[in-house]
Design an enzyme around this catalytic site. Structure first.
Site, PDB file in Angstrom:
ATOM      1  CE  LYS A   1      -3.163   2.621   3.054  1.00 30.52           C
ATOM      2  NZ  LYS A   1      -4.071   2.604   4.223  1.00 30.52           N
TER       3      LYS A   1
ATOM      4  CG  ASP B   1      -5.438   7.944   4.553  1.00 31.02           C
ATOM      5  OD1 ASP B   1      -6.391   8.548   4.009  1.00 31.02           O
ATOM      6  OD2 ASP B   1      -5.572   6.962   5.305  1.00 31.02           O
TER       7      ASP B   1
ATOM      8  CE  LYS C   1      -6.276   8.945   8.026  1.00 27.55           C
ATOM      9  NZ  LYS C   1      -6.887   7.845   8.784  1.00 27.55           N
TER      10      LYS C   1
ATOM     11  CG  ASP D   1      -1.846   5.272   4.792  1.00 26.33           C
ATOM     12  OD1 ASP D   1      -1.658   4.231   5.444  1.00 26.33           O
ATOM     13  OD2 ASP D   1      -2.945   5.600   4.315  1.00 26.33           O
TER      14      ASP D   1
ATOM     15  CG  ASP E   1      -9.654   7.595   6.868  1.00 23.78           C
ATOM     16  OD1 ASP E   1      -8.608   7.521   6.184  1.00 23.78           O
ATOM     17  OD2 ASP E   1      -9.659   7.828   8.090  1.00 23.78           O
TER      18      ASP E   1
ATOM     19  CD  GLU F   1      -6.718   5.256   2.548  1.00 27.16           C
ATOM     20  OE1 GLU F   1      -7.636   5.389   3.360  1.00 27.16           O
ATOM     21  OE2 GLU F   1      -5.557   4.946   2.883  1.00 27.16           O
TER      22      GLU F   1
ATOM     23  NE  ARG G   1     -10.676  -1.108   4.427  1.00 23.64           N
ATOM     24  CZ  ARG G   1     -11.195  -1.288   5.638  1.00 23.64           C
ATOM     25  NH1 ARG G   1     -12.314  -1.962   5.771  1.00 23.64           N
ATOM     26  NH2 ARG G   1     -10.583  -0.827   6.706  1.00 23.64           N
TER      27      ARG G   1
HETATM   28  N1  BES Z   1      -4.086   4.647   6.853  1.00 25.22           N
HETATM   29  C1  BES Z   1      -5.170   4.386   7.717  1.00 25.22           C
HETATM   30  C2  BES Z   1      -4.829   3.409   8.836  1.00 25.22           C
HETATM   31  C3  BES Z   1      -3.834   3.911   9.844  1.00 25.22           C
HETATM   32  C4  BES Z   1      -4.254   4.548  10.973  1.00 25.22           C
HETATM   33  C5  BES Z   1      -2.488   3.687   9.667  1.00 25.22           C
HETATM   34  C6  BES Z   1      -3.344   4.997  11.904  1.00 25.22           C
HETATM   35  C7  BES Z   1      -1.577   4.111  10.597  1.00 25.22           C
HETATM   36  C8  BES Z   1      -1.998   4.767  11.711  1.00 25.22           C
HETATM   37  C9  BES Z   1      -6.346   3.796   6.935  1.00 25.22           C
HETATM   38  O1  BES Z   1      -6.449   4.200   5.627  1.00 25.22           O
HETATM   39  C10 BES Z   1      -7.581   4.234   7.652  1.00 25.22           C
HETATM   40  O2  BES Z   1      -7.808   5.403   7.721  1.00 25.22           O
HETATM   41  N2  BES Z   1      -8.325   3.274   8.166  1.00 25.22           N
HETATM   42  C11 BES Z   1      -9.513   3.559   8.886  1.00 25.22           C
HETATM   43  C12 BES Z   1     -10.532   2.532   8.493  1.00 25.22           C
HETATM   44  C13 BES Z   1     -11.933   2.852   8.946  1.00 25.22           C
HETATM   45  C14 BES Z   1     -12.463   4.076   8.243  1.00 25.22           C
HETATM   46  C15 BES Z   1     -12.798   1.662   8.679  1.00 25.22           C
HETATM   47  C16 BES Z   1      -9.187   3.473  10.375  1.00 25.22           C
HETATM   48  O3  BES Z   1      -8.358   2.660  10.768  1.00 25.22           O
HETATM   49  O4  BES Z   1      -9.753   4.257  11.131  1.00 25.22           O
HETATM   50 ZN    ZN Z   2      -4.655   4.764   4.696  1.00 27.49          ZN
HETATM   51 ZN    ZN Z   3      -7.534   6.037   5.424  1.00 27.04          ZN
END
Ligand code: BES
Ligand code: ZN
Ligand code: ZN
Length: 478
Positions: free
Chosen positions: A241, A246, A253, A264, A323, A325, A327
């Site tokens: 990824k 992000d 966020k 990210d 967010d 994204e 996946r």
């Molecule tokens: N890049 C983030 C995950 C992340 C969070 C990585 C903190 C490193 C530190 C990912 O894209 C994300 O935002 N995931 C969300 C998913 C949710 C919206 C289902 C998350 O983890 O809150």
């Molecule tokens: Zn992300």
């Molecule tokens: Zn994200």
């Protein structure tokens, strides 16, 4: 830092400072026992005591049988030595099996990222020299140690290469710049390199990945690096990824959660570091590294919650949160990778979920997939390489949480628990039937980046995944 190995006893090696590891067991008999006790030295883990008049740096070790504690102590000791004015440091062996951990401690512990400092502070210390002899005077086979040194240096330097990429700002390391970096790596390491731009991605019908990138001024790139030795023993596909930033997109966020999201891209950077090390070690395996390099931003043109996207494998995805994204990007890159390479194993690396950190803590990589034995082998490889890994199990009930009433699958779970696993189960929709047992997903959200030093890591990217994967490949693809 130059790391050298001399075929000489420690006393005969000319260096300005000597490093010794001392445990509570060896403290009693130490020649400077009285002085050390006076200085309050108790041989606690990573406790340092510099006896400058003797040109000695003493570092405490809690358990003499632990590689991990030596690796971490070496990192702390070398960082301390870098703050003095000595130019060289020497150290004995603490059994041949431990040499790898000591080298990692030096190379990873001495890492500094100062590209954005107008006045970087260079350290005087430029070399660490190891004797081939143990601290108790017993001897080790020099050639065997030298082989360990060469191999470990390649892997540790590849880890620092990953850290350098991760630490660059989103405006410096855009998807386009990731592609330029991949291209430069291909030239220096004799790899094949294919880059798809937006037109290429459209031709490949990678609309999930394209949608994520649509709101950004920096258009996405798909990077494919390949290392192809003659008569390879195995074919391995690595997918990363590569979200160069992000912001969360329209499901924006919160301000504090957005900071650090330059990291990210760590999965994409990790697979580039892996193929770098693999090619330098000249391993007998064909390796393909795929990176989905994309920026997730807001704009009038950004993709939205409520959109339905069609991924490369034809499946439709209901977007309920922009967010989630990573996946979506991986869905298409996994599809592309499987269509282009028939691999024996498929591993993906992604800073995919905050939930993985909630589940396992901020230091541990989440390991997920259908093949129990394969996952176990990675937990072992991680442990011996000095990376923490924890397994997060699938079950058929969790799978139901990403069902969509509108499309084939939804990009978020209907329940707030088990988010790392439901994210992996989402990816499972994009793994071909014949690859199910060959696939492992690594969630490096916690392990890829740190804002406070721990183990061999300093502020910033850690290079998570590189040592574990190289260790696994060297063990399982012989
Ligand atoms: N890049 C983030 C995950 C992340 C969070 C990585 C903190 C490193 C530190 C990912 O894209 C994300 O935002 N995931 C969300 C998913 C949710 C919206 C289902 C998350 O983890 O809150
Ligand atoms: Zn992300
Ligand atoms: Zn994200």
């Amino acid at each position: 830092m130059n790391v050298k190995l001399y075929n000489q006893p420690l006393e005969q090696i000319g260096a300005e400072l000597t490093l010794e590891f001392v445990s509570s067991k060896t403290l009693e008999a130490h020649p400077h026992h009285a002085l050390l006790t006076q200085a309050g030295f108790k041989a606690e883990q990573e406790q340092l005591c510099a006896l400058h008049e003797h040109r000695l740096l003493i570092c405490g070790i809690d358990k003499e049988e632990s590689d991990e504690l030596y690796r971490s102590a070496m990192a702390v000791a070398v960082k301390a030595a870098m703050n003095y004015a000595y130019t060289s440091l020497k150290c004995a062996q603490y059994s041949a099996e431990r040499f790898c951990a000591l080298i990692e401690g030096v190379v990873l512990g001495s890492y500094k990222f100062e590209s954005y400092k107008s006045e970087p502070k260079p350290s005087q210390l430029s070399e660490v020299i190891f004797s081939h002899e143990n601290n108790d005077g017993s001897s080790n086979d020099f050639d065997a140690l030298e082989a360990v040194l060469n191999r470990t240096l390649i892997i540790a330097k590849a880890t620092n290469f990953v850290r350098n990429l991760v630490n660059q700002t989103p405006d410096d390391m855009t998807p386009q710049q990731m592609a330029v970096t991949a291209d430069a790596l291909a030239t220096s390491n004799n790899l094949e390199c294919t880059i798809l731009d937006v037109n290429g991605l459209e031709d490949e019908k990678m609309f999930a990945m394209l949608s994520v990138g649509r709101g950004s001024a920096h258009p996405p790139r798909l990077i494919h690096l390949a290392y192809k030795p003659e008569n390879p023993k195995k074919v391995i596909t690595l997918v990363g990824k590569g979200l160069t930033y992000d912001s969360g997109g329209l499901s924006l966020k919160a301000a504090t959660s957005m900071v650090t999201m330059k990291m990210d891209k760590a999965g994409g950077c990790a697979v580039m570091g892996m193929i770098k090390a693999i090619s330098e070690l000249e391993l007998d395996i064909e390796v393909h590294a795929f990176v989905g390099a994309v920026e997730n931003m807001i704009s009038g043109n950004a993709y939205k919650p409520d959109d339905v996207l069609r991924a490369k494998n034809g499946k439709t995805i209901e977007v309920r949160n922009t967010d989630a994204e990573g996946r979506l990007v991986l869905a298409d890159v996994l599809g592309y990778a499987q269509e282009n390479v028939k691999a024996d194993y498929l591993f993906d690396f992604a800073t995919l979920t905050g939930a993985c950190m909630v589940a396992l803590g901020p230091y541990t990589t989440g390991v997920m997939g259908h093949n129990e034995a394969l996952k176990h082998s990675f937990i072992e490889a991680g442990a011996s390489a000095g990376e923490y890994c924890g397994m997060l199990p699938f079950n058929r009930h969790l799978k139901k949480l990403i069902k969509s009433d509108l499309a084939d699958v939804c990009n978020v779970s209907s329940k707030p628990y088990g988010g790392a696993i439901t994210a992996a189960l989402f990816l499972d929709n994009f793994i071909d039937e014949d690859m199910k047992e060959k696939w492992v997903h690594f969630d490096i959200a916690g392990s890829a980046y740190t804002e406070s030093a721990w183990d061999v890591h300093t502020y910033g990217g850690t290079g998570a995944g590189v040592r574990m994967t190289l260790n696994w490949l060297m063990e399982h693809c012989k």
